[in-house]
Scaffold this motif. Sequence first.
Motif, PDB file in Angstrom:
ATOM      1  N   TYR A  36       0.853  -1.176   0.000  1.00 13.64           N
ATOM      2  CA  TYR A  36       0.000   0.000   0.000  1.00 13.64           C
ATOM      3  C   TYR A  36       0.901   1.242   0.000  1.00 13.64           C
ATOM      4  CZ  TYR A  36      -3.976  -2.920   1.467  1.00 13.64           C
ATOM      5  OH  TYR A  36      -4.967  -3.865   1.535  1.00 13.64           O
ATOM      6  N   GLN A  38       0.847   5.525   0.957  1.00 13.17           N
ATOM      7  CA  GLN A  38       0.121   6.603   1.641  1.00 13.17           C
ATOM      8  C   GLN A  38       0.766   7.934   1.302  1.00 13.17           C
ATOM      9  OE1 GLN A  38       0.154   6.610   5.972  1.00 13.17           O
ATOM     10  NE2 GLN A  38      -1.920   7.449   6.027  1.00 13.17           N
ATOM     11  N   ASN A  41      -1.538  13.297   4.184  1.00 18.87           N
ATOM     12  CA  ASN A  41      -2.927  13.634   4.496  1.00 18.87           C
ATOM     13  C   ASN A  41      -3.938  12.749   3.762  1.00 18.87           C
ATOM     14  OD1 ASN A  41      -2.120  15.876   6.173  1.00 18.87           O
ATOM     15  ND2 ASN A  41      -1.688  16.973   4.281  1.00 18.87           N
ATOM     16  N   ARG A  42      -3.527  11.543   3.438  1.00 18.17           N
ATOM     17  CA  ARG A  42      -4.421  10.612   2.764  1.00 18.17           C
ATOM     18  C   ARG A  42      -4.401   9.271   3.472  1.00 18.17           C
ATOM     19  NH1 ARG A  42      -4.997  12.161  -2.669  1.00 18.17           N
ATOM     20  NH2 ARG A  42      -6.522  10.478  -2.854  1.00 18.17           N
ATOM     21  N   GLY A  43      -5.390   8.453   3.166  1.00 19.56           N
ATOM     22  CA  GLY A  43      -5.376   7.088   3.666  1.00 19.56           C
ATOM     23  C   GLY A  43      -4.474   6.208   2.821  1.00 19.56           C
ATOM     24  N   LEU A  44      -4.377   4.940   3.196  1.00 22.80           N
ATOM     25  CA  LEU A  44      -3.573   4.003   2.431  1.00 22.80           C
ATOM     26  C   LEU A  44      -4.288   3.636   1.124  1.00 22.80           C
ATOM     27  CD1 LEU A  44      -2.505   3.690   5.405  1.00 22.80           C
ATOM     28  CD2 LEU A  44      -1.865   1.363   4.754  1.00 22.80           C
ATOM     29  N   GLN A  45      -3.488   3.460   0.098  1.00 24.87           N
ATOM     30  CA  GLN A  45      -4.029   3.125  -1.220  1.00 24.87           C
ATOM     31  C   GLN A  45      -3.380   1.828  -1.695  1.00 24.87           C
ATOM     32  OE1 GLN A  45      -3.848   6.453  -3.878  1.00 24.87           O
ATOM     33  NE2 GLN A  45      -4.031   5.194  -5.709  1.00 24.87           N
ATOM     34  N   PHE A  46      -4.183   0.869  -2.110  1.00 19.98           N
ATOM     35  CA  PHE A  46      -3.690  -0.424  -2.545  1.00 19.98           C
ATOM     36  C   PHE A  46      -2.871  -0.300  -3.826  1.00 19.98           C
ATOM     37  CE2 PHE A  46      -3.566  -4.834  -3.425  1.00 19.98           C
ATOM     38  CZ  PHE A  46      -3.958  -5.030  -4.738  1.00 19.98           C
ATOM     39  N   LEU A  88       4.807   7.323   1.636  1.00 23.11           N
ATOM     40  CA  LEU A  88       5.063   6.291   2.639  1.00 23.11           C
ATOM     41  C   LEU A  88       4.505   4.968   2.110  1.00 23.11           C
ATOM     42  CD1 LEU A  88       6.200   5.990   5.515  1.00 23.11           C
ATOM     43  CD2 LEU A  88       3.935   6.564   6.395  1.00 23.11           C
ATOM     44  N   PHE A  90       3.741   0.849   2.648  1.00 20.42           N
ATOM     45  CA  PHE A  90       3.492  -0.166   3.661  1.00 20.42           C
ATOM     46  C   PHE A  90       3.397  -1.543   3.009  1.00 20.42           C
ATOM     47  CE2 PHE A  90       2.620   2.340   7.408  1.00 20.42           C
ATOM     48  CZ  PHE A  90       2.246   3.575   6.900  1.00 20.42           C
TER      49      PHE A  90
ATOM     50  N   THR B   2     -11.070   6.517  -3.183  1.00 19.33           N
ATOM     51  CA  THR B   2     -11.094   5.074  -2.981  1.00 19.33           C
ATOM     52  C   THR B   2     -12.488   4.526  -2.812  1.00 19.33           C
ATOM     53  OG1 THR B   2     -10.873   5.312  -0.582  1.00 19.33           O
ATOM     54  CG2 THR B   2      -8.829   5.187  -1.868  1.00 19.33           C
ATOM     55  N   ARG B   9     -12.515  15.373   8.900  1.00 20.63           N
ATOM     56  CA  ARG B   9     -11.117  15.105   8.560  1.00 20.63           C
ATOM     57  C   ARG B   9     -10.189  15.473   9.709  1.00 20.63           C
ATOM     58  NH1 ARG B   9      -9.529  14.637   3.356  1.00 20.63           N
ATOM     59  NH2 ARG B   9      -7.594  14.010   4.406  1.00 20.63           N
ATOM     60  N   LEU B  88      -4.110   9.353  13.848  1.00 20.90           N
ATOM     61  CA  LEU B  88      -4.934   9.328  12.634  1.00 20.90           C
ATOM     62  C   LEU B  88      -5.783   8.057  12.695  1.00 20.90           C
ATOM     63  CD1 LEU B  88      -5.493  10.693   9.844  1.00 20.90           C
ATOM     64  CD2 LEU B  88      -3.796   9.120   8.895  1.00 20.90           C
ATOM     65  N   LEU B  90      -8.206   5.583  10.789  1.00 21.32           N
ATOM     66  CA  LEU B  90      -8.517   5.183   9.423  1.00 21.32           C
ATOM     67  C   LEU B  90      -9.635   4.160   9.406  1.00 21.32           C
ATOM     68  CD1 LEU B  90      -4.860   4.738   8.144  1.00 21.32           C
ATOM     69  CD2 LEU B  90      -6.440   6.509   7.413  1.00 21.32           C
ATOM     70  N   GLU B 102      -8.033  -7.097  -1.002  1.00 17.74           N
ATOM     71  CA  GLU B 102      -7.351  -5.955  -0.435  1.00 17.74           C
ATOM     72  C   GLU B 102      -8.355  -5.039   0.255  1.00 17.74           C
ATOM     73  OE1 GLU B 102      -7.545  -6.832  -3.552  1.00 17.74           O
ATOM     74  OE2 GLU B 102      -8.231  -5.164  -4.808  1.00 17.74           O
ATOM     75  N   GLN B 103      -7.845  -4.166   1.079  1.00 15.58           N
ATOM     76  CA  GLN B 103      -8.675  -3.208   1.790  1.00 15.58           C
ATOM     77  C   GLN B 103      -8.600  -1.842   1.115  1.00 15.58           C
ATOM     78  OE1 GLN B 103      -7.884  -3.262   6.030  1.00 15.58           O
ATOM     79  NE2 GLN B 103      -7.764  -5.481   6.053  1.00 15.58           N
ATOM     80  N   PHE B 105      -9.076   2.156   1.898  1.00 16.25           N
ATOM     81  CA  PHE B 105      -9.022   3.044   3.051  1.00 16.25           C
ATOM     82  C   PHE B 105      -9.629   4.404   2.748  1.00 16.25           C
ATOM     83  CE2 PHE B 105      -6.336   0.933   6.225  1.00 16.25           C
ATOM     84  CZ  PHE B 105      -5.866  -0.143   5.482  1.00 16.25           C
ATOM     85  N   GLY B 106     -10.237   4.980   3.775  1.00 19.25           N
ATOM     86  CA  GLY B 106     -10.627   6.374   3.702  1.00 19.25           C
ATOM     87  C   GLY B 106      -9.439   7.273   4.003  1.00 19.25           C
ATOM     88  N   PRO B 107      -9.642   8.594   3.899  1.00 18.36           N
ATOM     89  CA  PRO B 107      -8.545   9.540   4.106  1.00 18.36           C
ATOM     90  C   PRO B 107      -8.152   9.719   5.564  1.00 18.36           C
ATOM     91  CG  PRO B 107     -10.565  10.717   3.684  1.00 18.36           C
ATOM     92  CD  PRO B 107     -10.880   9.272   3.503  1.00 18.36           C
ATOM     93  N   GLY B 108      -9.001   9.252   6.471  1.00 20.80           N
ATOM     94  CA  GLY B 108      -8.665   9.337   7.877  1.00 20.80           C
ATOM     95  C   GLY B 108      -9.216  10.571   8.573  1.00 20.80           C
TER      96      GLY B 108
END
Lengths: 114, 114
Positions: A36, A38, A41-46, A88, A90, B2, B9, B88, B90, B102-103, B105-108
């Motif tokens: 993933y 990141q 200021n965003r969530g994780l993205q696959f 970042l 993961f 996503t 936020r 944060l 998530l 896969e998961q 995620f939102g922006p948190g």
Amino acid sequence: AQSVAQPEDQVNVAEGNPLTVKCTYSVSGNPYLFWYVQYPNRGLQFLLKYITGDNLVKGSYGFEAEFNKSQTSFHLKKPSALVSDSALYFCAVRDGRGYQKVTFGIGTKLQVIP
Amino acid sequence: ETGVTQTPRHLVMGMTNKKSLKCEQHLGHNAMYWYKQSAKKPLELMFVYSLEERVENNSVPSRFSPECPNSSHLFLHLHTLQPEDSALYLCASSQDRYSSYEQYFGPGTRLTVT
């Protein structure tokens, strides 16, 4: 117990050069492996995953990863880094037997230098 | 985007306040998750919901209370938090929790407890 290690806190690479972000894992059964990304200021993205089959997995934005069972590794690679790849990253692992939760690494910061 | 949204936020709350975090997924997924992300630490899985039923609670203090009224919405109710709860938060969803999916995620929500 399952675990994942990302041995580098930060990786610096010049724009246009190949990049590698390292990941090793430990599971009892067959691993399901994920990467993933990141952005700030965003969530994780696959990005990509390995479940079974070909050891070389291709994903989004030109990234790929190679599953190496003997070395229990799943390193993320890209042939030519872009400044916009700075983020970042993961690595995550899940034991493929039944239901097991996903375990995430602590992340590796990738800095691509113009 | 996503397909997973989170509000607010950013949230600043005192230790005696009560607030709620909201998550909504537009992906038709059956599983939803709350994670806590703190600097230099792996993602901490807090709660897992599958088909609106809580299926996992990872030793989370009772000052965090999740709610899943339907498969698209997830809440995290907060009360009498501590400064160390600043992080944060998530939300994520996946097709289901048993497989290789896969998961997303939102922006948190960036939570600061004063």
